[in-house]
Design a protein around this motif. Structure first.
Motif, PDB file in Angstrom:
ATOM      1  N   UNK A 236       0.839  -1.202   0.000  1.00 44.28           N
ATOM      2  CA  UNK A 236       0.000   0.000   0.000  1.00 44.28           C
ATOM      3  C   UNK A 236       0.872   1.249   0.000  1.00 44.28           C
ATOM      4  N   UNK A 237       0.492   2.211  -0.849  1.00 47.03           N
ATOM      5  CA  UNK A 237       1.131   3.530  -0.869  1.00 47.03           C
ATOM      6  C   UNK A 237       0.079   4.575  -0.506  1.00 47.03           C
ATOM      7  N   UNK A 238       0.302   5.258   0.601  1.00 50.96           N
ATOM      8  CA  UNK A 238      -0.560   6.349   1.045  1.00 50.96           C
ATOM      9  C   UNK A 238       0.012   7.653   0.505  1.00 50.96           C
TER      10      UNK A 238
ATOM     11  N   UNK B  20      -1.079  -1.227   9.507  1.00 55.68           N
ATOM     12  CA  UNK B  20       0.126  -0.919   8.753  1.00 55.68           C
ATOM     13  C   UNK B  20       1.101  -2.077   8.730  1.00 55.68           C
ATOM     14  N   UNK B  21       2.350  -1.820   8.349  1.00 56.20           N
ATOM     15  CA  UNK B  21       2.845  -0.529   7.873  1.00 56.20           C
ATOM     16  C   UNK B  21       2.551  -0.325   6.389  1.00 56.20           C
ATOM     17  N   UNK B  22       2.641   0.926   5.955  1.00 57.67           N
ATOM     18  CA  UNK B  22       2.446   1.262   4.555  1.00 57.67           C
ATOM     19  C   UNK B  22       3.589   2.181   4.107  1.00 57.67           C
ATOM     20  N   UNK B  23       3.770   2.273   2.802  1.00 58.23           N
ATOM     21  CA  UNK B  23       4.655   3.288   2.251  1.00 58.23           C
ATOM     22  C   UNK B  23       3.888   4.595   2.189  1.00 58.23           C
TER      23      UNK B  23
ATOM     24  N   UNK C 158       3.897   2.544  11.654  1.00 61.72           N
ATOM     25  CA  UNK C 158       2.925   2.546  10.567  1.00 61.72           C
ATOM     26  C   UNK C 158       3.548   2.882   9.211  1.00 61.72           C
ATOM     27  N   UNK C 159       4.794   3.348   9.216  1.00 65.23           N
ATOM     28  CA  UNK C 159       5.424   3.819   7.978  1.00 65.23           C
ATOM     29  C   UNK C 159       6.606   2.921   7.631  1.00 65.23           C
TER      30      UNK C 159
END
Length: 260
Positions: free
Chosen positions: A15-17, A76-79, A100-101
């Protein structure tokens, strides 16, 4: 709090936020070219609190934005890719919620504060600034009309290549502007998204960071990206603040490479 969020399908573990700038803009100006990552990545494009189609619920602060995004991410974590002001919010998110990142892209923004004399002596900067009059005190302009007018007035400084300007103006036409933050910003009461020791805090998280910048950025100068030793930096030539418009292919390639 319920954020409006546009989603493109892809693997949940990739996932990319994407955090837009402004504030008082929406996410739409960043969809192209990032939508090309759909399928290989799950893409989330939220409108921040008080921006676009998300409600303007109090408090309208950077910390409230971060709390909303943390809730959106969940476990998460996400990009994370934060653009312009969104780059400051993205750093704050990484500092407050490092678990989370996974990876952080700070695009057309900065880790270091912008010095008051950052653009002193740059003739092209002065020339382009002179191309448009300030709209802040224009009679009859208030609220959303003022936010919108300012975005269009600043357009010659936002892209570097003259051939990019028509395309950028088309993109602005589709942005859903708001004025949720306009009053507190003009009154000097909008809290800064920066921590005084932000670079040290960000480095301490151990999160991989990419600083993606246009060489001719007239908002966040490119030389600041080259002064952050713990981060990878990619400086795109012949690109302004809207580097993803000026150098669309190279900008997307840098994002893809970092996320591999």
């Amino acid at each position: 709090m319920r954020l409006y969020c546009r989603e493109f399908d892809g693997p949940a573990d990739r996932t990319l936020l994407v955090i837009h700038g402004g504030p008082d803009w929406d996410h739409s100006y960043l969809v192209d070219p990032l939508d090309q990552l759909a399928g290989a990545h799950r893409l989330l494009f939220p409108d921040l609190r008080g921006c676009g189609r998300s409600p303007a619920e109090e408090p309208l602060t950077p910390d409230a934005m971060v709390a909303d995004l943390a809730e959106l991410i969940g476990e998460g974590p996400v990009d994370v890719l934060g653009f312009s002001y969104g780059g400051l919010i993205a750093q704050r998110l990484a500092i407050q919620h490092p678990a989370l990142v996974r990876r952080l892209i700070v695009a057309s923004s900065s880790v270091l504060p912008v010095p008051d004399d950052a653009f002193e002596g740059w003739e092209e900067y002065e020339r382009r600034r002179a191309l448009y009059p300030s709209v802040w005190d224009a009679p009859g302009l208030e609220g959303v009309a003022l936010t919108r007018a300012e975005a269009f007035a600043c357009a010659p400084c936002e892209v570097w290549r003259p051939s990019s300007l028509p395309r950028y103006l088309e993109i602005l036409e589709k942005v859903r502007f708001t004025a949720s933050y306009l009053g507190v910003y003009r009154a000097g009461k909008f809290p800064s998204a920066r921590y005084p020791d932000g670079p040290e805090r960000l480095e301490a998280t151990g999160i991989p960071v990419l600083l993606l910048q246009g060489r001719q950025d007239m908002t966040f100068p490119a030389f600041l990206a080259e002064r952050v030793p713990f981060a990878e930096s990619v400086i795109l030539e012949n690109a302004g603040h809207m580097a993803h418009v000026d150098q669309r292919t190279d900008w997307l390639r840098a994002v893809q490479k970092f996320l591999e």
